[in-house]
Scaffold this active site. Structure first.
Site, PDB file in Angstrom:
ATOM      1  N   LYS A   1      27.568   0.526  36.967  1.00  0.00           N
ATOM      2  CA  LYS A   1      28.541  -0.062  36.026  1.00  0.00           C
ATOM      3  C   LYS A   1      29.975   0.255  36.443  1.00  0.00           C
ATOM      4  O   LYS A   1      30.840  -0.609  36.433  1.00  0.00           O
ATOM      5  CB  LYS A   1      28.316   0.468  34.589  1.00  0.00           C
ATOM      6  CG  LYS A   1      26.933   0.191  34.039  1.00  0.00           C
ATOM      7  CD  LYS A   1      26.758   0.757  32.649  1.00  0.00           C
ATOM      8  CE  LYS A   1      26.840   2.273  32.571  1.00  0.00           C
ATOM      9  NZ  LYS A   1      25.742   2.981  33.259  1.00  0.00           N
TER      10      LYS A   1
ATOM     11  N   ARG B   1      25.302  10.240  44.600  1.00  0.00           N
ATOM     12  CA  ARG B   1      26.692   9.936  44.236  1.00  0.00           C
ATOM     13  C   ARG B   1      27.591  11.150  44.484  1.00  0.00           C
ATOM     14  O   ARG B   1      27.231  12.287  44.180  1.00  0.00           O
ATOM     15  CB  ARG B   1      26.780   9.540  42.767  1.00  0.00           C
ATOM     16  CG  ARG B   1      28.228   9.417  42.289  1.00  0.00           C
ATOM     17  CD  ARG B   1      28.375   8.719  40.978  1.00  0.00           C
ATOM     18  NE  ARG B   1      27.594   9.301  39.919  1.00  0.00           N
ATOM     19  CZ  ARG B   1      27.420   8.741  38.726  1.00  0.00           C
ATOM     20  NH1 ARG B   1      27.961   7.558  38.470  1.00  0.00           N
ATOM     21  NH2 ARG B   1      26.702   9.324  37.809  1.00  0.00           N
TER      22      ARG B   1
ATOM     23  N   ARG C   1      28.697  15.322  40.437  1.00  0.00           N
ATOM     24  CA  ARG C   1      28.819  15.501  38.994  1.00  0.00           C
ATOM     25  C   ARG C   1      27.701  16.417  38.503  1.00  0.00           C
ATOM     26  O   ARG C   1      26.571  16.323  38.958  1.00  0.00           O
ATOM     27  CB  ARG C   1      28.694  14.133  38.296  1.00  0.00           C
ATOM     28  CG  ARG C   1      30.026  13.485  38.033  1.00  0.00           C
ATOM     29  CD  ARG C   1      29.914  12.056  37.604  1.00  0.00           C
ATOM     30  NE  ARG C   1      29.031  11.800  36.487  1.00  0.00           N
ATOM     31  CZ  ARG C   1      28.915  10.613  35.884  1.00  0.00           C
ATOM     32  NH1 ARG C   1      29.657   9.591  36.302  1.00  0.00           N
ATOM     33  NH2 ARG C   1      28.092  10.434  34.894  1.00  0.00           N
TER      34      ARG C   1
ATOM     35  N   ARG D   1      27.070   2.782  23.232  1.00  0.00           N
ATOM     36  CA  ARG D   1      25.851   3.324  23.816  1.00  0.00           C
ATOM     37  C   ARG D   1      24.725   3.386  22.799  1.00  0.00           C
ATOM     38  O   ARG D   1      23.606   3.720  23.143  1.00  0.00           O
ATOM     39  CB  ARG D   1      26.159   4.745  24.277  1.00  0.00           C
ATOM     40  CG  ARG D   1      25.981   4.952  25.748  1.00  0.00           C
ATOM     41  CD  ARG D   1      26.358   6.380  26.060  1.00  0.00           C
ATOM     42  NE  ARG D   1      25.809   6.754  27.316  1.00  0.00           N
ATOM     43  CZ  ARG D   1      26.458   6.679  28.460  1.00  0.00           C
ATOM     44  NH1 ARG D   1      27.676   6.234  28.495  1.00  0.00           N
ATOM     45  NH2 ARG D   1      25.872   7.059  29.570  1.00  0.00           N
TER      46      ARG D   1
ATOM     47  N   ARG E   1      18.978  11.952  30.907  1.00  0.00           N
ATOM     48  CA  ARG E   1      19.865  10.804  30.699  1.00  0.00           C
ATOM     49  C   ARG E   1      19.085   9.493  30.667  1.00  0.00           C
ATOM     50  O   ARG E   1      19.378   8.611  29.874  1.00  0.00           O
ATOM     51  CB  ARG E   1      20.910  10.743  31.818  1.00  0.00           C
ATOM     52  CG  ARG E   1      21.936  11.842  31.708  1.00  0.00           C
ATOM     53  CD  ARG E   1      22.717  11.976  32.988  1.00  0.00           C
ATOM     54  NE  ARG E   1      23.594  10.853  33.246  1.00  0.00           N
ATOM     55  CZ  ARG E   1      24.124  10.591  34.428  1.00  0.00           C
ATOM     56  NH1 ARG E   1      23.856  11.372  35.465  1.00  0.00           N
ATOM     57  NH2 ARG E   1      24.930   9.570  34.578  1.00  0.00           N
TER      58      ARG E   1
HETATM   59  P1  AP5 Z   1      28.173   4.137  39.477  1.00  0.00           P
HETATM   60  O1  AP5 Z   1      28.983   2.885  39.593  1.00  0.00           O
HETATM   61  O2  AP5 Z   1      28.895   5.434  39.429  1.00  0.00           O
HETATM   62  O3  AP5 Z   1      27.097   4.000  38.292  1.00  0.00           O
HETATM   63  P2  AP5 Z   1      27.281   3.984  36.709  1.00  0.00           P
HETATM   64  O4  AP5 Z   1      26.346   2.969  36.150  1.00  0.00           O
HETATM   65  O5  AP5 Z   1      28.722   3.866  36.337  1.00  0.00           O
HETATM   66  O6  AP5 Z   1      26.711   5.421  36.400  1.00  0.00           O
HETATM   67  P3  AP5 Z   1      27.180   6.551  35.421  1.00  0.00           P
HETATM   68  O7  AP5 Z   1      26.324   7.737  35.756  1.00  0.00           O
HETATM   69  O8  AP5 Z   1      28.662   6.778  35.486  1.00  0.00           O
HETATM   70  O9  AP5 Z   1      26.790   5.989  34.075  1.00  0.00           O
HETATM   71  P4  AP5 Z   1      26.463   6.785  32.841  1.00  0.00           P
HETATM   72  O10 AP5 Z   1      26.433   5.684  31.859  1.00  0.00           O
HETATM   73  O11 AP5 Z   1      25.294   7.662  32.873  1.00  0.00           O
HETATM   74  O12 AP5 Z   1      27.632   7.863  32.805  1.00  0.00           O
HETATM   75  P5  AP5 Z   1      28.972   7.931  31.992  1.00  0.00           P
HETATM   76  O13 AP5 Z   1      29.987   8.440  32.908  1.00  0.00           O
HETATM   77  O14 AP5 Z   1      29.225   6.679  31.224  1.00  0.00           O
HETATM   78  O15 AP5 Z   1      27.146   4.149  40.718  1.00  0.00           O
HETATM   79  C1  AP5 Z   1      26.241   5.223  40.905  1.00  0.00           C
HETATM   80  C2  AP5 Z   1      26.110   5.507  42.420  1.00  0.00           C
HETATM   81  O16 AP5 Z   1      25.479   4.382  43.064  1.00  0.00           O
HETATM   82  C3  AP5 Z   1      27.426   5.725  43.165  1.00  0.00           C
HETATM   83  O17 AP5 Z   1      27.240   6.724  44.126  1.00  0.00           O
HETATM   84  C4  AP5 Z   1      27.718   4.388  43.829  1.00  0.00           C
HETATM   85  O18 AP5 Z   1      28.465   4.539  45.030  1.00  0.00           O
HETATM   86  C5  AP5 Z   1      26.312   3.863  44.106  1.00  0.00           C
HETATM   87  N1  AP5 Z   1      26.221   2.415  44.022  1.00  0.00           N
HETATM   88  C6  AP5 Z   1      26.814   1.606  43.098  1.00  0.00           C
HETATM   89  N2  AP5 Z   1      26.500   0.320  43.322  1.00  0.00           N
HETATM   90  C7  AP5 Z   1      25.656   0.315  44.396  1.00  0.00           C
HETATM   91  C8  AP5 Z   1      24.970  -0.722  45.109  1.00  0.00           C
HETATM   92  N3  AP5 Z   1      25.088  -1.994  44.745  1.00  0.00           N
HETATM   93  N4  AP5 Z   1      24.175  -0.352  46.143  1.00  0.00           N
HETATM   94  C9  AP5 Z   1      24.047   0.936  46.509  1.00  0.00           C
HETATM   95  N5  AP5 Z   1      24.676   1.960  45.894  1.00  0.00           N
HETATM   96  C10 AP5 Z   1      25.476   1.653  44.842  1.00  0.00           C
HETATM   97  O19 AP5 Z   1      28.587   9.033  30.900  1.00  0.00           O
HETATM   98  C11 AP5 Z   1      28.294  10.366  31.251  1.00  0.00           C
HETATM   99  C12 AP5 Z   1      27.870  11.132  30.008  1.00  0.00           C
HETATM  100  O20 AP5 Z   1      28.933  11.087  29.034  1.00  0.00           O
HETATM  101  C13 AP5 Z   1      26.656  10.594  29.256  1.00  0.00           C
HETATM  102  O21 AP5 Z   1      25.450  11.084  29.796  1.00  0.00           O
HETATM  103  C14 AP5 Z   1      26.932  11.129  27.839  1.00  0.00           C
HETATM  104  O22 AP5 Z   1      26.556  12.455  27.720  1.00  0.00           O
HETATM  105  C15 AP5 Z   1      28.428  11.030  27.710  1.00  0.00           C
HETATM  106  N6  AP5 Z   1      28.852   9.764  27.100  1.00  0.00           N
HETATM  107  C16 AP5 Z   1      29.623   8.817  27.701  1.00  0.00           C
HETATM  108  N7  AP5 Z   1      29.831   7.788  26.880  1.00  0.00           N
HETATM  109  C17 AP5 Z   1      29.197   8.077  25.724  1.00  0.00           C
HETATM  110  C18 AP5 Z   1      29.026   7.368  24.490  1.00  0.00           C
HETATM  111  N8  AP5 Z   1      29.590   6.154  24.292  1.00  0.00           N
HETATM  112  N9  AP5 Z   1      28.282   7.936  23.541  1.00  0.00           N
HETATM  113  C19 AP5 Z   1      27.722   9.123  23.728  1.00  0.00           C
HETATM  114  N10 AP5 Z   1      27.841   9.840  24.861  1.00  0.00           N
HETATM  115  C20 AP5 Z   1      28.565   9.319  25.857  1.00  0.00           C
END
Ligand code: AP5
Length: 253
Positions: free
Chosen positions: A40, A158, A191, A119, A202
Site C-alpha cells: 500500500k 523490507r 521495522r 482499519r 498483524r
Molecule cells: P509496503 O509498500 O511497505 O507495504 P504496506 O502494505 O504499506 O505495508 P505496511 O506494513 O506498512 O502496512 P501495515 O498496514 O501493516 O502497516 P502500517 O504502517 O499501516 O511494501 C512492503 C515491502 O514489499 C517493501 O519492502 C516493498 O519494497 C516491497 N514491495 C512493495 N511492492 C512490491 C512489489 N510489487 N513487488 C515486490 N516487492 C514489493 O501500520 C503499522 C501498525 O500501526 C499496525 O500494525 C498497527 O499496530 C498500527 N496502526 C496503523 N494504523 C492503524 C489504525 N488505523 N488503527 C489501528 N492501528 C493502526
C-alpha cells in the site's frame, strides 16, 4: 512531482505543509486497503506522483511519534505505541482522535491517499460521518490482493530509511549500497513489527478487523479490487486503469 513534506500529518497538525498540487485541479480522495506488506505504501507513493494527493499513513504517524526526541507523546499516543510494538491494532477511539486532530489533511485541496486508515468498521464509519458533515466524497477504495506467502516475503525483506522513511526490499528493491538509503544516505533499518512473531499477529488482526471493510465499501459502490502481483509500476498501472485514468497516464513502454 515533488514529495510534499506532510508536516501537518506526520508531526504537528497546526503546522502548514508545503503546497500540494492536485491532478488537473481535481482533488483525488482515495482509501488504500490490503493486508500488511501488500504494498500500500509503495503504491501510495506512485499514485501521489500521478495524482498529487498526499500519502497519509496512520502507521507513519505512530512511527514518527515513536522516533521524535523533541516532544513527549500524549497519553493516547504513548498507549498507541505500545500496541503497535506488539503488532496489534490501536483502539479505534485513539486512532480517530489522532486522525481528527489532522482533519485539515482530509479537507486539503490536494486530496488524500489514506493508507492504514480506516482499519476497522468503526473507523470507516467515523470517516464516513466526517466526510458527509464536511460535504466531501471518496472517489474510490482500492483493495490490493496478494497470496500470504508473498506478503510474508515482502514484509520480512523490507528495510526502511531511518530518516526519510523511503522503503526498500533486500531482494526486490535493494538499495544501491547495502544498508544505506539511496535518497538521503541514512541507515536502513528493519521495522520492529516486521519480525516473524509480529507478522503473524498483524496478519491475524487484518483478517479479523480489516477484511470486513471490503464488504462495507463494496456496498457503498466504491471498491476496486486489484491484484498486487508483479512490479510496483505494473500494479500502479492497474490501479490507474481501475480509476479510469489510463488515457492520462499511459504505462511506460
Ligand atoms: P509496503 O509498500 O511497505 O507495504 P504496506 O502494505 O504499506 O505495508 P505496511 O506494513 O506498512 O502496512 P501495515 O498496514 O501493516 O502497516 P502500517 O504502517 O499501516 O511494501 C512492503 C515491502 O514489499 C517493501 O519492502 C516493498 O519494497 C516491497 N514491495 C512493495 N511492492 C512490491 C512489489 N510489487 N513487488 C515486490 N516487492 C514489493 O501500520 C503499522 C501498525 O500501526 C499496525 O500494525 C498497527 O499496530 C498500527 N496502526 C496503523 N494504523 C492503524 C489504525 N488505523 N488503527 C489501528 N492501528 C493502526
Amino acid at each position: 512531482m515533488s514529495t510534499p513534506d506532510r508536516v501537518a500529518w506526520l508531526q504537528n497538525p497546526a503546522t502548514k505543509c508545503s503546497p500540494v498540487h492536485s491532478h488537473n485541479g481535481t482533488p483525488w480522495r482515495v482509501v488504500l486497503l490490503g493486508a500488511p506488506g501488500v504494498g500500500k505504501g509503495t503504491q501510495a507513493e506512485l499514485l501521489h506522483q500521478r495524482l498529487g494527493a498526499c500519502h497519509l499513513s496512520t502507521g507513519d504517524v505512530f512511527r514518527a511519534a515513536a522516533t521524535r526526541k523533541d516532544c513527549v507523546p500524549s497519553p493516547a499516543m504513548a498507549a498507541a505505541l505500545q500496541y503497535m510494538r506488539r503488532g496489534e491494532l490501536v483502539p479505534d477511539s485513539t486512532v480517530w482522535e489522532m486522525v481528527r486532530e489532522r482533519a485539515g489533511c482530509l479537507r486539503c485541496g490536494g486530496g488524500f491517499l489514506l493508507d492504514g486508515f480506516p482499519r476497522t468498521l468503526s473507523q470507516a464509519q467515523s470517516l464516513n460521518d466526517f466526510l458527509q458533515q464536511e460535504n466531501l466524497a471518496l472517489n474510490a477504495v482500492i483493495d490490493y490482493e496478494l497470496p500470504i506467502p508473498e506478503i510474508v516475503s515482502r514484509l520480512s525483506g523490507r528495510r526502511t530509511c531511518s530518516k526519510c522513511k523511503a522503503v526498500f526490499h533486500v531482494a526486490n528493491q535493494p538499495p544501491e549500497h547495502d544498508g544505506i538509503c539511496d535518497h538521503c544516505g541514512s541507515a536502513l533499518i528493519q521495522r520492529e513489527d516486521d519480525r516473524p512473531e509480529s507478522i503473524k499477529v498483524r496478519l491475524a488482526a487484518y483478517e479479523q478487523s480489516t477484511a470486513p471493510l471490503i464488504a462495507f465499501y463494496r456496498n457503498l459502490g466504491l471498491l476496486l479490487s486489484i491484484p498486487a502481483t508483479g512490479s510496483p509500476e505494473q500494479i500502479c498501472a492497474r490501479s490507474l486503469v481501475a480509476l479510469n485514468l489510463q488515457a492520462e497516464f499511459p504505462p511506460c513502454p
